[in-house]
Design a protein around this motif. Structure first.
Motif, PDB file in Angstrom:
ATOM      1  N   VAL A 114      13.129  45.089 -21.767  1.00 29.33           N
ATOM      2  CA  VAL A 114      11.947  45.923 -22.351  1.00 29.33           C
ATOM      3  C   VAL A 114      10.647  45.263 -22.241  1.00 29.33           C
ATOM      4  CG1 VAL A 114      11.335  46.733 -24.546  1.00 29.33           C
ATOM      5  CG2 VAL A 114      13.908  46.985 -23.999  1.00 29.33           C
TER       6      VAL A 114
ATOM      7  N   ILE B 110      18.637  48.071 -28.122  1.00 33.20           N
ATOM      8  CA  ILE B 110      17.255  47.992 -28.483  1.00 33.20           C
ATOM      9  C   ILE B 110      17.075  48.298 -30.088  1.00 33.20           C
ATOM     10  CG2 ILE B 110      15.013  49.342 -28.271  1.00 33.20           C
ATOM     11  CD1 ILE B 110      15.911  49.742 -25.239  1.00 33.20           C
TER      12      ILE B 110
ATOM     13  N   ARG C 192       9.133  49.968 -29.661  1.00 32.38           N
ATOM     14  CA  ARG C 192       9.515  49.465 -28.531  1.00 32.38           C
ATOM     15  C   ARG C 192       8.394  48.373 -27.974  1.00 32.38           C
ATOM     16  NH1 ARG C 192      13.060  51.313 -24.548  1.00 32.38           N
ATOM     17  NH2 ARG C 192      12.674  50.488 -22.622  1.00 32.38           N
TER      18      ARG C 192
END
Length: 836
Positions: A792, A816, A828
């Motif tokens: 990520v 995640i 995120r």
């Protein structure tokens, strides 16, 4: 017992159903006080002229006629006769019920034997009788083979047994303990028990016997956290009806402190969670965009955390403990949001508004108007009602004190909310001579309003002087106004003295405004620990007493302090709290919110965003507007520091021109951190010299040291800035100093840097915003979660990560989500920033 929603209303509802010919199923949990409610219902029915038979299986001694029917049925079966109509006994029952309405109340109906049910069936079929069946949620919807016949075509009305209200809890305490209970202690009992009468009764008696509460000044007060091993039996009785899988699921949810339904679904199967919800062992409430989950009663969750280890070994979230000697860090570790607390807050707000509205409608006056206005402070949708009350002439008639307070409210409303500053100030000028001994409240209100509007230079300090002949409330308000003006000018020791004087002469000033302002004044003085103690103490008090205005103001300040130290998880817990209440504050909900925004502009808190509002909604220069612009600048700074710095310079220049010197200095220093500028740095240094603020001077020393690239000056500045709470700034300065020393081939400063860094890391919990804590955050994750998070941080999409790691996209999404939850990231992008 009293209460807007409680047992008296429930009993009246059941009586009304029976009066309309309907039978009733009363459904409740073990511990919900079913038996007591049945007794109350029987008393109410008898008072209303009904005849009652109360059956409590297996002891049916009070129902001789039903027992006789049961015996006759058994005899008829043995002799081969017709068991459907034992005439002699049935005639006795029929004669008993012929004269007046009769109701048979059955406690735990599923414990009746088949013959008793058959007897009741005969009575129901041939007599004018109705039934109330009381039973556990576990047995709701099931009947024994000998089904109880009801009126043709009718089904019983199902009524859930209500839990106690706070008022009923208070009344129960007085009845059991013989004296009143202090409000905060009542709230704690109510919250732990979920208002379940059986649990409340046992807890209160045990607490008295074991000394968990003590009689102080005629009221019972809790002396501990209200947990005792004797409560274990209460919980185990609750858990006996659950399966092994349901017990384990409840343990996992409790020990993980999960507060959202989605989070619970990561721990336990969906069908198990649904079963717990249907049995009311967990409650799910939709508030804002989230489904909040709480174990019910909360005492069960406490039991698992204190006693039962079943869920602990399954938990992968590791708590970050504060440094051994860092008391401020320990105080700032806020607990996750408690949905029970959110429900209590909602009830209290609704109750206050309803009571205040009723008082205003029944007896309109300045006194009732002021009470109504104060109750509506926490309701953003109340603007039309507030405006209507303020325009009502009856709101300006009453005692001199109340009329003066309403006039101050009106002036603040017209100037700050409606944007008509001249009209607002004019209200104070024209109304000041009408209030007798309280006319000086207008002077204080005018000064506070000007501070809110960022027009500090227009305040005449001569109008805020103290006089012994004035009422205590007026003297305190004038002192608060003096403190506000002095703080806005950066003169913190003098401001502290004024606010302390206000608190000392009028203890009613303990709440919203003074506590929050004193905490920020401590911060301006450079005493971070004192600021934490004041703000967190007030925040906890406000939570315990369900004081929503104080919760907003003190919570705002706590958010500022958490932001300074960079603690992600507590910040998220704070954001969750305000989000659950209804919305995150862009600034404190107070008629005098501006100064708080001036002393501490809106912090960048995970999950919080600046309130969407048009700049035209606020008067030019008003601090709330400045706070929103500041927050926007912080967002821009992530991509374009130069543009953000220009916004901050506009704020700084405007604030300085209007006399808000402290706000000007803070904005200017933040702009210099984003884009160093020698000329502007000199200007800010001049502004700081005009203040009396340790926090400003130490921050400026650090900025100057960074600009000069002087290693010794950086180390000195780092050491000096630690008491102000900016540990992250100190660590950053030491990192730069170490680089400068290394470039100059080392020297004695290397040992000093190493020693100071070691001391900081040993004494203080590193903030989660620090890059240096990234390694510690990674340790909270599983190996696969670390791998996914690293991808990520590289900027890969979920699809790309799935292809690289040979996983499904859904599995990547789950990794995640769990990683974000464990490290306190709310997006995120934040996860990527923490681990890039």
């Amino acid at each position: 017992m009293t209460g807007t929603i409680g047992r008296e209303n429930q009993v009246s509802m059941v009586v009304a159903y029976l009066a309309h010919g309907l039978d009733v199923d009363l459904v409740g949990r073990v511990g919900s006080g079913r038996t007591v409610l049945l007794t109350q219902l029987a008393e109410a029915l008898r008072e209303a002229g009904w005849q009652c038979l109360v059956l409590r299986p297996p002891d049916l001694a009070d129902a001789q006629h039903v027992n006789a029917l049961s015996e006759a049925l058994r005899t008829a079966r043995k002799s081969g006769g017709d068991p459907t109509r034992p005439r002699a006994d049935l005639m006795a029952v029929e004669s008993m019920v012929a004269a007046r309405q009769t109701v048979i109340l059955i406690d735990d109906w599923y414990r009746l034997d088949v013959d008793s049910w058959a007897a009741l069936s005969s009575v129901s079929a041939h007599s004018r009788v109705q039934f109330v069946a009381v039973h556990d949620l576990l047995h709701h919807g099931t009947r024994p083979n000998a089904r109880l016949p009801l009126s043709p075509g009718d089904a019983p009305v199902t009524v859930r047994i209500p839990h106690f209200t706070i008022d009923e809890t208070r009344a129960l305490a007085h009845k059991l303990l013989g004296a009143a209970m202090e409000p905060r202690t009542v709230t704690r009992f109510y919250a732990k028990s979920g208002g379940m009468p059986g649990i409340l009764t046992t807890m209160m008696i045990a607490a008295r016997v074991e000394g968990l509460i003590t009689l102080r000044d005629g009221a019972w007060v809790a002396t501990t956290d209200l947990w005792s091993p004797s409560f274990e039996g209460i919980v185990r009785r609750q858990l006996t009806s659950l399966t092994v899988e349901e017990n384990r699921a409840l343990a996992l949810i409790s020990t993980s402190r999960t507060v959202h339904r989605q989070g619970a679904l990561e721990l336990v199967p969906g069908h198990v969670l649904d079963a717990l919800e249907s049995r009311e062992f967990v409650r799910v409430e939709a508030r804002t965009s989230r489904e909040w989950l709480t174990v019910h009663p909360p005492l069960i969750a406490e039991y698992f955390r204190h006693v039962d280890p079943r869920g602990r070994r399954d938990m992968t979230v590791l708590a970050t403990e504060p440094g051994e000697h860092d008391r401020s860090a320990a105080m700032l570790q806020l607990d996750p949001v408690d949905p029970v607390f959110l429900r209590l807050i909602g009830e209290r707000v609704q109750e206050r508004v309803q009571d205040a509205r009723s008082a205003w409608e029944e007896s309109p006056s300045a006194e009732t108007a002021l009470r109504y206005l104060e109750a509506m402070r926490v309701d953003e949708g109340a603007a039309p009602t507030v405006d209507s009350v303020l325009r009502d002439s009856r709101a300006h008639s009453g005692s001199e004190h109340a009329v003066a307070e309403v006039r101050s409210w009106q002036a603040s409303w017209v100037a700050s909310v409606q944007g008509d500053v001249p009209a607002g100030l004019a209200l104070l000028d024209t109304g000041a001579t009408r209030h007798g001994a309280y006319e000086r409240l207008a002077d204080a209100a005018r000064a506070l309003l000007l501070v809110d509007l960022g027009r500090v230079d227009e305040v005449d300090m001569g109008t805020l002087g103290d006089h012994d002949v004035l009422p205590v409330r007026v003297r305190a308000r004038l002192a608060i106004a003096r403190g506000a003006v002095l703080a806005a000018r950066g003169l913190f020791p003098a401001a502290h003295a004024a606010l302390r004087f206000a608190r000392n002469i009028d203890r009613t000033q303990q709440g919203t405004d003074v506590a929050a302002l004193i905490a920020l004044v401590h911060l301006g003085e450079g005493d971070f620990d004192a600021a934490v103690e004041e703000a967190v103490g007030e925040f906890q008090r406000a939570k315990e007493e369900l004081d929503v205005p104080a919760l907003w103001a003190s919570g705002y300040v706590v958010g500022v302090l958490l932001n300074i130290r960079g603690y992600v998880n507590p910040l998220q817990h704070l954001a969750d709290t305000f989000q659950g209440i209804g919305h995150a504050p862009a600034f404190p909900h107070s008629p005098r919110c501006g100064l708080l925004c001036a002393l501490a502009p809106l912090p960048t808190i995970p999950g919080w965003s600046p309130r969407e509002r048009n700049d035209a909604d606020s008067p030019e220069g008003a601090y709330p507007l400045m706070s929103v612009r500041w927050a926007r600048a912080e967002i821009i700074a992530r991509e374009d520091p130069g543009a953000a710095a220009e916004i901050l310079w506009e704020i700084a220049d405007s604030a300085y021109r209007r006399g808000a010197i402290y706000a000007a200095c803070v904005a200017g220093q933040r702009a210099l951190q984003l884009t160093p500028d020698i000329a502007r740095g000199e200007k800010v240094s001049e502004w700081v010299a005009d203040t009396d603020s340790v926090s400003l001077s130490t921050e400026q020393d650090l900025i100057d040291a960074l600009a000069s690239k002087d290693a010794t000056a950086l180390i000195d500045a780092a050491e000096a800035i630690v008491p102000t709470g900016r540990v992250t700034h100190a660590l950053h300065a030491l990192t730069i100093a170490a680089q400068l020393v290394d470039e100059s081939a080392g020297g004695p400063e290397s040992a000093r840097i190493a020693a100071l860094r070691a001391w900081l890391e040993a004494r203080f919990q590193p903030g989660s915003f620090d890059r240096e804590e990234s390694t510690g955050l990674f340790r909270r994750l599983t190996e696969r979660e670390r791998e996914v998070s690293a991808n990520v941080a590289e900027g890969l999409t979920n699809q790309q990560i799935a292809e690289r790691l040979h996983l499904s996209v859904r599995t990547v999404e789950n990794h995640i989500h769990r990683s974000m939850r464990k490290v306190g990231a709310t997006s995120r992008q934040q996860l990527a920033r923490l681990f890039d």
